[in-house]
Write an enzyme that holds these catalytic residues in place. Structure first.
Site, PDB file in Angstrom:
ATOM      1  N   GLU A   1     -45.100  93.484  11.259  1.00 20.84           N
ATOM      2  CA  GLU A   1     -45.387  94.923  11.224  1.00 20.84           C
ATOM      3  C   GLU A   1     -44.314  95.775  11.896  1.00 20.84           C
ATOM      4  O   GLU A   1     -44.512  96.979  12.078  1.00 20.84           O
ATOM      5  CB  GLU A   1     -46.761  95.176  11.862  1.00 20.84           C
ATOM      6  CG  GLU A   1     -47.887  94.550  11.038  1.00 20.84           C
ATOM      7  CD  GLU A   1     -49.231  94.577  11.738  1.00 20.84           C
ATOM      8  OE1 GLU A   1     -49.254  94.869  12.952  1.00 20.84           O
ATOM      9  OE2 GLU A   1     -50.248  94.289  11.089  1.00 20.84           O
TER      10      GLU A   1
ATOM     11  N   TRP B   1     -57.517  90.476   8.166  1.00 18.79           N
ATOM     12  CA  TRP B   1     -57.128  89.243   7.480  1.00 18.79           C
ATOM     13  C   TRP B   1     -57.202  88.055   8.429  1.00 18.79           C
ATOM     14  O   TRP B   1     -57.257  86.908   7.991  1.00 18.79           O
ATOM     15  CB  TRP B   1     -55.727  89.373   6.884  1.00 18.79           C
ATOM     16  CG  TRP B   1     -54.592  89.290   7.881  1.00 18.79           C
ATOM     17  CD1 TRP B   1     -54.442  90.016   9.025  1.00 18.79           C
ATOM     18  CD2 TRP B   1     -53.453  88.433   7.794  1.00 18.79           C
ATOM     19  NE1 TRP B   1     -53.271  89.670   9.659  1.00 18.79           N
ATOM     20  CE2 TRP B   1     -52.643  88.702   8.924  1.00 18.79           C
ATOM     21  CE3 TRP B   1     -53.025  87.465   6.885  1.00 18.79           C
ATOM     22  CZ2 TRP B   1     -51.438  88.040   9.159  1.00 18.79           C
ATOM     23  CZ3 TRP B   1     -51.815  86.817   7.112  1.00 18.79           C
ATOM     24  CH2 TRP B   1     -51.045  87.106   8.246  1.00 18.79           C
ATOM     25  N   ASP B   2     -57.203  88.329   9.729  1.00 16.73           N
ATOM     26  CA  ASP B   2     -57.320  87.274  10.741  1.00 16.73           C
ATOM     27  C   ASP B   2     -58.459  86.313  10.393  1.00 16.73           C
ATOM     28  O   ASP B   2     -58.340  85.095  10.562  1.00 16.73           O
ATOM     29  CB  ASP B   2     -57.657  87.868  12.115  1.00 16.73           C
ATOM     30  CG  ASP B   2     -56.729  88.980  12.562  1.00 16.73           C
ATOM     31  OD1 ASP B   2     -56.189  89.676  11.693  1.00 16.73           O
ATOM     32  OD2 ASP B   2     -56.580  89.156  13.774  1.00 16.73           O
TER      33      ASP B   2
ATOM     34  N   LYS C   1     -42.118  90.530  14.291  1.00 20.34           N
ATOM     35  CA  LYS C   1     -43.286  90.302  15.154  1.00 20.34           C
ATOM     36  C   LYS C   1     -43.866  88.918  14.882  1.00 20.34           C
ATOM     37  O   LYS C   1     -44.257  88.182  15.777  1.00 20.34           O
ATOM     38  CB  LYS C   1     -44.309  91.400  14.855  1.00 20.34           C
ATOM     39  CG  LYS C   1     -45.452  91.534  15.825  1.00 20.34           C
ATOM     40  CD  LYS C   1     -46.283  92.753  15.417  1.00 20.34           C
ATOM     41  CE  LYS C   1     -47.402  93.025  16.388  1.00 20.34           C
ATOM     42  NZ  LYS C   1     -48.195  94.217  15.962  1.00 20.34           N
TER      43      LYS C   1
END
Length: 746
Positions: free
Chosen positions: A470, A329-330, A578
């Site tokens: 995550e 998805w980056d 995160k």
């Protein structure tokens, strides 16, 4: 482009780090920056060439190396690890995409040996690599040059002791003017042809050597002390997935390059990069360090622009093997906006890559019991799920880390639909929507309609997922996931409505079998999707998050190493994240929240975020800029700008953080410059950091080329090509005519 990055001092332990930051590429080839005078396990990365791999399904191939050299003077090898180094300097010129190396060593037999080189991965001749070098012997004698094509390159795997070789040598051949190697990936899908030729202008002897490590040209010549000798190595690296002969076309391209000569090739290459930098021009007046870090990041981002839609931008680029060369998805959320605004044709190709793999996404959905298209969390050349279910931690494979992202991180499907819509809003590319975009939006909506479950107390819920944060797995009702799913469903319903007034779009909807009844079901599901609760205006990341152990960190810190062991080992039991799903979502869908709500959530999640993901800081910096938290915005901007140059995460050796590079540009564009879209209006609300006098940049919007110069209290906008636009600056609307600069002040 005035920036050159210089590095001195040779260290074998740091070569992998320099290999990444000195990488040269052109979207087709990537040649890491390890010095050519020493052996290396790294060869060539070719965008789109993958092979089956243990645990990782498919990974990008570490193909043979065609830039290595060995030099001997009177039989003594030049060895940076054993000889005293008098001089060792390397310089990356990002304006021209050229890597220069200067070396001088003391020979054990007495005297010195000097070496200088210029390395180019050609911008427009995508398969051509050039190494021009000079040798200056400090004593007379016999100079021997070995110019090989090394076929001993391997992929690093999950432990440094374990590697994988992804190709078989099919043949070596030698010619009067070149050597040639052909290899085939172990799955038989790709063949790679490499031809190399060393041009030597003085009297010499030439030999050919073949062994298990490859094939080499060997040259011997008599040299005089203090005299310089110049050589040019030309290489062509090409691949095919067909069965046609590849050797003759590769050799022809090599001879064409040699016939053109270094000066012509260099001029072509320089012009290519001048054109890129002209489009991507950014100037930050008043902060050279910020500008320098930004341009370094954009340089590496541009080196990875895909040459077509066979593969999209990968997480760590053509620089290394982190994340196995997979697409995440980056690409759509962090990197694509830069290309969308600066090189929209490349953004289109990245999205067409997703369309090309739509059938694989449909299969993925069916395999998991859903309808529509479910895009994989990690994708390679075939579009199937490439996330490993587990990664071993020991040599026997008995112990392993379980990986759930491929099974549960479903938000990527909505992220891609979001990117399709954002691209269309910014470019107005109707042809793309007709051929590709609409079908992606419809099929992803179908996935979410089948992914939800109706709960009589909550409405439609989405269970057992992983959000962008995550640390917490198997959660129910991730704020980010549920909000993006709702957005995707409403988007598809809206486009079906719009298709009623567009004959071409109507045909797409009809071919996809989308009916008004189905669209109405999407609206009903979207209206009743459960969104996690608010407490005092704070959105809960997922069901049960507020009941976890609270723990906070210094927001200016980075990563998990600063945490006590008892916290670090049980992160999933804490409120630490995160990267914050809520903050990321409020950035993407900011129009759905008021400023005070965004501020409350930012203030809450900021001290509970470790930023252990390189994707975290860009969204925080942008929102911090919107909120007027200038110190945190600038701090994160600078960390992102130097994330790889300073090796902030300690893993630069695995490849460049391209998503962070794209996010860095978004901090500048969306944050500090405040560029946004409101319907058909281009909106600009600047908030430059302290000390920044002016930002100047170029971008494209709806087919128009725009030159923007921003100061804190003054904005100058000019269309340098295109049609008139309506803009809003400092809440004042005005029309922008082509070739006429408009200046607006507070």
């Amino acid at each position: 482009m005035r920036y050159r990055f210089s590095f001195d001092g040779y260290s074998p332990e740091e070569e992998a780090f320099y290999g990444t930051i000195l990488t040269l590429g052109n979207g087709y080839l990537g040649i890491r920056g390890e010095v050519e005078l020493e052996p290396s396990l790294y060869g060539t990365t070719i965008a789109g060439v993958y092979d089956y791999a243990p645990y990782f399904y498919r990974e990008i191939v570490n193909a043979p190396r065609a830039v290595g050299l060995r030099l001997f003077l009177n039989g003594e090898p030049l060895s940076l690890s054993t000889q005293r180094i008098r001089r060792y300097e390397r310089e990356l010129d990002i304006g021209e995409a050229v890597l220069r190396t200067e070396v001088e060593v003391e020979l054990q037999q007495g005297g010195t040996l000097g070496y200088e080189s210029v390395r180019i991965v050609h911008g427009s001749r995508k398969e051509v690599v050039i190494l021009k070098f000079r040798v200056k012997p400090g004593r007379s004698g016999t100079l021997t040059i070995i110019s090989p094509i090394n076929t001993d390159t391997v992929n690093p795997l999950y432990r440094e002791e374990i590697t994988a070789k992804h190709y078989r040598v099919k043949r070596h051949s030698s010619h009067d003017d070149a050597i040639y190697t052909e290899v085939e990936t172990t799955d038989g899908r790709y063949r790679i042809g490499i031809a190399s030729s060393l041009a030597v202008s003085c009297r010499h002897s030439r030999f050919i050597v073949k062994n298990t490590d490859g094939i080499a040209e060997v040259f011997q010549l008599d040299v005089e002390e203090g005299k310089e000798y110049e050589f040019i190595r030309y290489a062509v690296i090409s691949y095919t997935s067909g069965k046609d002969d590849i050797e003759q076309p590769v050799l022809k391209k090599l001879r064409d390059a040699k016939n053109a000569g270094f000066d012509v090739l260099y001029r072509e290459h320089r012009e290519y990069w001048q054109e890129l930098w002209s489009a991507a021009e950014v100037r930050i007046l008043g902060d050279e360090e910020a500008e320098k870090g930004l341009l370094f990041s954009l340089f590496h981002l541009m080196q990875c622009m895909p040459v077509d839609s066979r593969i999209s931008l990968t997480a760590r680029g053509i620089h290394g093997f982190g994340y196995r060369g997979h697409v995440f998805w980056d690409t759509e959320i962090y990197a694509l906006p830069f290309f969308m605004a600066v090189f929209p044709e490349k953004a289109r190709e990245m999205l067409v890559y997703r369309y090309n793999n739509l059938d694989a996404a449909r299969e993925n959905a069916r395999a998991n019991g859903y309808r529509g298209a479910q895009f994989p969390w990690e994708s390679a050349d075939d579009g199937y799920e490439a996330t490993p279910p587990a990664i071993p931690t020991d040599m026997t494979g008995k112990n392993a880390i379980r990986i759930y992202t491929g099974e549960e991180e479903h938000h990527i499907t909505a992220d891609i639909a979001y990117a399709v819509e954002l691209y269309y809003r910014f470019t107005g590319d109707n042809d793309f929507m007709e051929k590709y975009g609409l079908e992606i939006i419809f099929e992803t909506a179908r996935f979410w309609a089948s992914r939800v479950r109706y709960d009589k107390d909550k409405g439609y819920v989405i269970e057992k997922v992983i959000g962008p944060d995550e640390y917490h797995e198997h959660v129910n009702n991730s704020f980010f996931t549920n909000m993006m799913a709702r957005y995707n469903l409403l988007l598809a319903a809206r486009y079906l409505e719009l298709s009623k007034e567009n004959e071409a779009w109507s045909r797409v909807a009809e071919a996809a079998g989308v009916t008004e009844e189905e669209a109405e079901s999407w609206r009903k599901i979207a209206e009743k999707i459960y969104i996690p609760r608010q407490m005092d205006g704070i959105w809960e990341e997922f069901d049960g998050y507020f009941e976890l152990l609270d723990y906070t960190v210094d927001p200016y810190g980075l990563g998990e190493e600063r945490l006590p062991a008892e916290i670090r080992e049980h992160l999933s039991r804490t409120k630490l994240v995160k990267q914050a799903d809520v903050i990321a979502l409020q950035y993407l869908l900011k129009e759905q929240f008021d400023t005070e709500n965004i501020r409350k959530n930012f203030d809450y999640y900021l001290p509970r975020t470790t930023h252990a993901s390189s994707l975290s800081m860009p969204t925080y910096a942008i929102i911090a800029s919107w909120l007027g938290y200038d110190d945190i915005a600038y701090n994160y901007f600078m960390k992102c700008a130097y994330i790889d140059l300073h090796n902030l995460y300690g893993n630069t050796k695995d490849g460049f953080h391209l998503a962070t590079a794209g996010g860095l540009w978004q901090i500048l564009f969306r944050g500090f410059c405040g560029v946004d879209i409101s319907g058909d209006i281009l909106e600009i609300r600047p908030n430059l950091p302290q000390g920044w006098e002016e930002v100047a940049l170029r971008f494209r919007f709806r087919g128009s080329r725009i030159h923007l110069r921003i100061r804190k209290d003054r904005v100058a906008v000019k269309i340098t090509g295109g049609k008139k636009l309506k803009i809003r600056v400092f809440n004042e609307e005005t029309n922008l005519e082509p070739e006429k600069e408009v200046i607006l002040e507070v």
